[in-house]
Design a protein around this motif. Sequence first.
Motif, PDB file in Angstrom:
ATOM      1  N   ALA A 224       0.839  -1.206   0.000  1.00 36.79           N
ATOM      2  CA  ALA A 224       0.000   0.000   0.000  1.00 36.79           C
ATOM      3  C   ALA A 224       0.872   1.253   0.000  1.00 36.79           C
ATOM      4  O   ALA A 224       0.569   2.229  -0.698  1.00 36.79           O
ATOM      5  CB  ALA A 224      -0.923  -0.013   1.221  1.00 36.79           C
ATOM      6  N   ILE A 225       1.947   1.232   0.781  1.00 35.85           N
ATOM      7  CA  ILE A 225       2.877   2.366   0.778  1.00 35.85           C
ATOM      8  C   ILE A 225       3.483   2.552  -0.615  1.00 35.85           C
ATOM      9  O   ILE A 225       3.575   3.672  -1.129  1.00 35.85           O
ATOM     10  CB  ILE A 225       3.988   2.155   1.827  1.00 35.85           C
ATOM     11  CG1 ILE A 225       3.410   2.258   3.236  1.00 35.85           C
ATOM     12  CG2 ILE A 225       5.116   3.172   1.642  1.00 35.85           C
ATOM     13  CD1 ILE A 225       4.412   1.959   4.334  1.00 35.85           C
ATOM     14  N   ALA A 226       3.917   1.440  -1.221  1.00 34.13           N
ATOM     15  CA  ALA A 226       4.528   1.522  -2.547  1.00 34.13           C
ATOM     16  C   ALA A 226       3.531   2.029  -3.584  1.00 34.13           C
ATOM     17  O   ALA A 226       3.872   2.866  -4.434  1.00 34.13           O
ATOM     18  CB  ALA A 226       5.073   0.156  -2.956  1.00 34.13           C
TER      19      ALA A 226
ATOM     20  N   ALA B 114       0.230  10.681  -0.300  1.00 29.69           N
ATOM     21  CA  ALA B 114       1.160  10.716   0.827  1.00 29.69           C
ATOM     22  C   ALA B 114       0.446  10.408   2.136  1.00 29.69           C
ATOM     23  O   ALA B 114       1.001   9.733   3.021  1.00 29.69           O
ATOM     24  CB  ALA B 114       1.841  12.078   0.898  1.00 29.69           C
ATOM     25  N   ILE B 115      -0.784  10.879   2.267  1.00 30.81           N
ATOM     26  CA  ILE B 115      -1.559  10.598   3.479  1.00 30.81           C
ATOM     27  C   ILE B 115      -1.894   9.115   3.564  1.00 30.81           C
ATOM     28  O   ILE B 115      -1.818   8.503   4.637  1.00 30.81           O
ATOM     29  CB  ILE B 115      -2.843  11.454   3.484  1.00 30.81           C
ATOM     30  CG1 ILE B 115      -2.475  12.923   3.659  1.00 30.81           C
ATOM     31  CG2 ILE B 115      -3.805  11.012   4.586  1.00 30.81           C
ATOM     32  CD1 ILE B 115      -3.639  13.869   3.576  1.00 30.81           C
ATOM     33  N   ALA B 116      -2.244   8.506   2.431  1.00 34.41           N
ATOM     34  CA  ALA B 116      -2.538   7.072   2.420  1.00 34.41           C
ATOM     35  C   ALA B 116      -1.307   6.260   2.808  1.00 34.41           C
ATOM     36  O   ALA B 116      -1.404   5.257   3.535  1.00 34.41           O
ATOM     37  CB  ALA B 116      -3.044   6.649   1.047  1.00 34.41           C
ATOM     38  N   ALA B 117      -0.139   6.687   2.326  1.00 40.32           N
ATOM     39  CA  ALA B 117       1.093   5.982   2.678  1.00 40.32           C
ATOM     40  C   ALA B 117       1.369   6.084   4.171  1.00 40.32           C
ATOM     41  O   ALA B 117       1.688   5.085   4.833  1.00 40.32           O
ATOM     42  CB  ALA B 117       2.264   6.549   1.877  1.00 40.32           C
TER      43      ALA B 117
ATOM     44  N   ILE C  70      10.064   7.782  -2.619  1.00 38.76           N
ATOM     45  CA  ILE C  70      11.128   7.020  -3.284  1.00 38.76           C
ATOM     46  C   ILE C  70      11.533   5.829  -2.428  1.00 38.76           C
ATOM     47  O   ILE C  70      11.714   4.707  -2.930  1.00 38.76           O
ATOM     48  CB  ILE C  70      12.328   7.938  -3.562  1.00 38.76           C
ATOM     49  CG1 ILE C  70      11.927   9.043  -4.553  1.00 38.76           C
ATOM     50  CG2 ILE C  70      13.509   7.142  -4.096  1.00 38.76           C
ATOM     51  CD1 ILE C  70      12.975  10.121  -4.743  1.00 38.76           C
ATOM     52  N   PHE C  71      11.650   6.044  -1.121  1.00 38.25           N
ATOM     53  CA  PHE C  71      11.991   4.966  -0.199  1.00 38.25           C
ATOM     54  C   PHE C  71      10.912   3.886  -0.214  1.00 38.25           C
ATOM     55  O   PHE C  71      11.205   2.687  -0.157  1.00 38.25           O
ATOM     56  CB  PHE C  71      12.181   5.543   1.203  1.00 38.25           C
ATOM     57  CG  PHE C  71      12.671   4.554   2.225  1.00 38.25           C
ATOM     58  CD1 PHE C  71      13.382   3.423   1.860  1.00 38.25           C
ATOM     59  CD2 PHE C  71      12.431   4.762   3.572  1.00 38.25           C
ATOM     60  CE1 PHE C  71      13.847   2.520   2.808  1.00 38.25           C
ATOM     61  CE2 PHE C  71      12.879   3.875   4.528  1.00 38.25           C
ATOM     62  CZ  PHE C  71      13.592   2.745   4.137  1.00 38.25           C
ATOM     63  N   GLY C  72       9.645   4.307  -0.297  1.00 39.37           N
ATOM     64  CA  GLY C  72       8.547   3.344  -0.337  1.00 39.37           C
ATOM     65  C   GLY C  72       8.613   2.436  -1.548  1.00 39.37           C
ATOM     66  O   GLY C  72       8.343   1.234  -1.450  1.00 39.37           O
ATOM     67  N   LEU C  73       8.996   3.002  -2.696  1.00 36.65           N
ATOM     68  CA  LEU C  73       9.129   2.190  -3.909  1.00 36.65           C
ATOM     69  C   LEU C  73      10.343   1.279  -3.852  1.00 36.65           C
ATOM     70  O   LEU C  73      10.267   0.100  -4.215  1.00 36.65           O
ATOM     71  CB  LEU C  73       9.217   3.102  -5.130  1.00 36.65           C
ATOM     72  CG  LEU C  73       7.917   3.804  -5.547  1.00 36.65           C
ATOM     73  CD1 LEU C  73       8.185   4.769  -6.686  1.00 36.65           C
ATOM     74  CD2 LEU C  73       6.862   2.779  -5.958  1.00 36.65           C
ATOM     75  N   VAL C  74      11.468   1.799  -3.376  1.00 38.06           N
ATOM     76  CA  VAL C  74      12.681   0.982  -3.292  1.00 38.06           C
ATOM     77  C   VAL C  74      12.494  -0.166  -2.297  1.00 38.06           C
ATOM     78  O   VAL C  74      12.905  -1.303  -2.552  1.00 38.06           O
ATOM     79  CB  VAL C  74      13.889   1.859  -2.898  1.00 38.06           C
ATOM     80  CG1 VAL C  74      15.119   0.992  -2.639  1.00 38.06           C
ATOM     81  CG2 VAL C  74      14.185   2.881  -3.984  1.00 38.06           C
TER      82      VAL C  74
END
Length: 244
Positions: free
Chosen positions: A69-71, A86-89, A158-162
């Motif tokens: 979900a974050i990604a 961003a709020i959902a993450a 970016i951190f969430g995707l990585v």
Amino acid sequence: MHGFANPARFLRIARWLMPLCIGLGLAVAALALGWGLFFAPAEKLQGETVRIMYLHVPSAWLGMAGWMAIAGASFAELVWRHPLAAIAARASAVPGAVFTAVCLLTGSLWGRPAWGTWWVWDGRLTSMLVLLFLYFGWMALAQASESAEGGQSKAPAIFGLVGAVNIPIIHYSVIWWNAQHQPPSITAGKSAIAGAFLWPLLLATLGLTLVFAGCVLARMRALLAEQQAQARLRRRALAEVEAF
């Protein structure tokens, strides 16, 4: 998806959907856990300890789902600049971390009678521990970015995707390496779990997933309310400065 970009529209939907998810999820989870703990049979080899599965497996799934979900929200923020991404993450991080911690704790309790030890540096266990640390790192980065740059930094996204690279590692770790953890019992289109164990497990997963969704919606509502309150305070402070 862009239909939910308006915070007011989202809040109208979340106002009734959040308690529905939490209420229904708690009821389903309680039914499933009661079924699994008190009425499902003991397993031939593992005995009564198999009952930990009804909390451990859904927690593992939701720990990974939280990071996905974050990604997904990070992707929407970077590509489409979705105003609620961003709020959902941020809203998904704490529930995801909690379920990851529950997964590790229940796995340790299950491993003691099954393996004779509380912990082994197995591929599955180690990658789940890495996931918990990723959650902690992401939350610290998001908090620092918001404090330093007013929430405008793209570093958490970016951190969430990585960090999503760790999810397939968790999933395939028991296949890629000679793991002490058992291979997947449920795969696409088939299951190695007998029906007496499978149905309460699926029901527990459904119930806890609804609870997870309700918690994310509740946190999104709280974060939006916090943003709106801060915006009002900034406008009031600006008006007082201009009046002075």
